[in-house]
Design a protein around this motif. Structure first.
Motif, PDB file in Angstrom:
ATOM      1  N   ARG A   1      41.472  40.974  37.819  1.00 31.61           N
ATOM      2  CA  ARG A   1      42.855  40.782  38.300  1.00 31.61           C
ATOM      3  C   ARG A   1      42.935  39.409  37.687  1.00 31.61           C
ATOM      4  O   ARG A   1      43.985  38.909  37.296  1.00 31.61           O
ATOM      5  CB  ARG A   1      42.513  40.437  39.698  1.00 31.61           C
ATOM      6  N   ASP A   2      41.839  38.504  37.515  1.00 28.84           N
ATOM      7  CA  ASP A   2      41.930  37.336  36.795  1.00 28.84           C
ATOM      8  C   ASP A   2      42.352  37.509  35.279  1.00 28.84           C
ATOM      9  O   ASP A   2      43.287  36.835  34.919  1.00 28.84           O
ATOM     10  CB  ASP A   2      40.419  36.697  36.825  1.00 28.84           C
ATOM     11  N   TYR A   3      41.909  38.467  34.746  1.00 24.65           N
ATOM     12  CA  TYR A   3      42.263  38.761  33.470  1.00 24.65           C
ATOM     13  C   TYR A   3      43.804  39.079  33.359  1.00 24.65           C
ATOM     14  O   TYR A   3      44.751  38.697  32.332  1.00 24.65           O
ATOM     15  CB  TYR A   3      41.501  40.034  32.968  1.00 24.65           C
ATOM     16  N   LEU A   4      44.148  39.859  34.281  1.00 25.83           N
ATOM     17  CA  LEU A   4      45.638  40.608  34.306  1.00 25.83           C
ATOM     18  C   LEU A   4      46.591  39.123  34.675  1.00 25.83           C
ATOM     19  O   LEU A   4      47.523  38.884  34.144  1.00 25.83           O
ATOM     20  CB  LEU A   4      45.921  41.332  35.285  1.00 25.83           C
ATOM     21  N   GLN A   5      46.086  38.233  35.667  1.00 27.12           N
ATOM     22  CA  GLN A   5      47.042  36.904  36.010  1.00 27.12           C
ATOM     23  C   GLN A   5      46.871  36.131  34.595  1.00 27.12           C
ATOM     24  O   GLN A   5      47.858  35.474  34.346  1.00 27.12           O
ATOM     25  CB  GLN A   5      46.308  36.329  36.992  1.00 27.12           C
ATOM     26  N   ARG A   6      45.935  36.010  33.968  1.00 26.12           N
ATOM     27  CA  ARG A   6      45.962  35.033  32.786  1.00 26.12           C
ATOM     28  C   ARG A   6      46.644  35.582  31.567  1.00 26.12           C
ATOM     29  O   ARG A   6      47.285  34.878  30.996  1.00 26.12           O
ATOM     30  CB  ARG A   6      44.486  34.808  32.231  1.00 26.12           C
ATOM     31  N   ASN A   7      46.683  36.858  31.510  1.00 26.62           N
ATOM     32  CA  ASN A   7      47.378  37.649  30.387  1.00 26.62           C
ATOM     33  C   ASN A   7      48.948  37.441  30.855  1.00 26.62           C
ATOM     34  O   ASN A   7      49.861  37.142  29.906  1.00 26.62           O
ATOM     35  CB  ASN A   7      46.913  39.137  30.395  1.00 26.62           C
TER      36      ASN A   7
ATOM     37  N   VAL B   1      26.780  52.016  45.478  1.00 24.14           N
ATOM     38  CA  VAL B   1      26.536  51.373  44.236  1.00 24.14           C
ATOM     39  C   VAL B   1      28.017  51.411  43.451  1.00 24.14           C
ATOM     40  O   VAL B   1      28.062  50.395  43.079  1.00 24.14           O
ATOM     41  CB  VAL B   1      25.419  52.311  43.301  1.00 24.14           C
ATOM     42  N   VAL B   2      28.584  52.489  43.616  1.00 22.29           N
ATOM     43  CA  VAL B   2      29.850  52.428  42.697  1.00 22.29           C
ATOM     44  C   VAL B   2      30.687  51.315  43.489  1.00 22.29           C
ATOM     45  O   VAL B   2      31.563  50.764  42.927  1.00 22.29           O
ATOM     46  CB  VAL B   2      30.554  53.775  43.012  1.00 22.29           C
ATOM     47  N   MET B   3      30.893  51.198  44.842  1.00 26.97           N
ATOM     48  CA  MET B   3      31.626  50.285  45.660  1.00 26.97           C
ATOM     49  C   MET B   3      31.140  48.794  45.219  1.00 26.97           C
ATOM     50  O   MET B   3      31.947  47.841  45.117  1.00 26.97           O
ATOM     51  CB  MET B   3      31.609  50.439  47.221  1.00 26.97           C
TER      52      MET B   3
ATOM     53  N   ALA C   1      33.713  43.922  39.649  1.00 25.10           N
ATOM     54  CA  ALA C   1      34.392  43.911  38.569  1.00 25.10           C
ATOM     55  C   ALA C   1      35.798  43.676  39.042  1.00 25.10           C
ATOM     56  O   ALA C   1      36.767  43.232  38.116  1.00 25.10           O
ATOM     57  CB  ALA C   1      34.559  45.215  38.052  1.00 25.10           C
ATOM     58  N   TYR C   2      36.625  44.071  40.200  1.00 24.28           N
ATOM     59  CA  TYR C   2      38.030  43.995  40.579  1.00 24.28           C
ATOM     60  C   TYR C   2      38.428  42.338  40.369  1.00 24.28           C
ATOM     61  O   TYR C   2      39.286  42.176  39.857  1.00 24.28           O
ATOM     62  CB  TYR C   2      38.350  44.682  41.725  1.00 24.28           C
ATOM     63  N   PRO C   3      37.646  41.387  40.728  1.00 27.89           N
ATOM     64  CA  PRO C   3      37.985  40.097  40.660  1.00 27.89           C
ATOM     65  C   PRO C   3      38.273  39.709  39.428  1.00 27.89           C
ATOM     66  O   PRO C   3      39.271  38.862  39.011  1.00 27.89           O
ATOM     67  CB  PRO C   3      37.108  39.375  41.644  1.00 27.89           C
ATOM     68  N   ALA C   4      37.356  39.921  38.473  1.00 33.22           N
ATOM     69  CA  ALA C   4      37.354  39.696  36.995  1.00 33.22           C
ATOM     70  C   ALA C   4      38.546  40.392  36.511  1.00 33.22           C
ATOM     71  O   ALA C   4      39.297  39.751  35.688  1.00 33.22           O
ATOM     72  CB  ALA C   4      36.103  40.064  36.475  1.00 33.22           C
TER      73      ALA C   4
END
Length: 139
Positions: A34-40, A21-23, A29-32
């Motif tokens: 990473r997308d947030y970090l790239q946009r920032n 479940v955690v995995m 969550a990780y792709p979202a």
């Protein structure tokens, strides 16, 4: 072992289910994130373009043409040739602004952001293009 005494603690199967479940949550969550970090990161490039847009608009207003509205002339800032934060290069040629990012965490040096000025109904509008638009780093 006596009858009637319940075992305490987790069974391997329960721990394995919790781990799955955690995995699964991390996989979502990780792709979202990473997308947030790239946009920032790319936001620095979008902010660096603002003074150039303002200066090109003033140049056009004064000369009624984009020809000659180049970096370093008519109060348009000089070309950024050396990396400055997330910006590797930023130039203006005849009103067209081209920003190139410093490659970082999935953002490539080819993810350029290009702003082309156009006059629509006697009003200056900016037409964005480049790989930054195609990859979703800018709008």
């Amino acid at each position: 072992m006596q009858k009637g005494i319940a075992a305490k603690g987790f069974v391997f199967k329960e721990l394995f289910i919790v781990l799955l479940v955690v995995m699964a949550l991390l996989a979502i969550a990780y792709p979202a994130y990473r997308d947030y970090l790239q946009r920032n990161y790319y936001k620095q490039i979008l902010e660096a373009v603002i003074p150039f847009k303002t200066a090109v608009a003033k140049c056009f207003k004064k000369h009624a043409a984009f020809t000659g509205c180049n970096a370093g002339s008519f109060a348009i800032p000089e070309t950024i040739k050396l990396p400055k934060g997330a910006v590797a290069n930023l130039s203006v040629m005849n009103g067209v602004i081209t920003a190139t990012p410093v490659a970082y965490d999935g953002i490539l040096a080819t993810d350029t952001y290009i702003l082309t000025p156009k006059i629509v109904n006697d009003e200056l509008t900016w037409m964005p293009s480049g790989n930054a638009i195609l990859r979703g780093f800018a709008e």
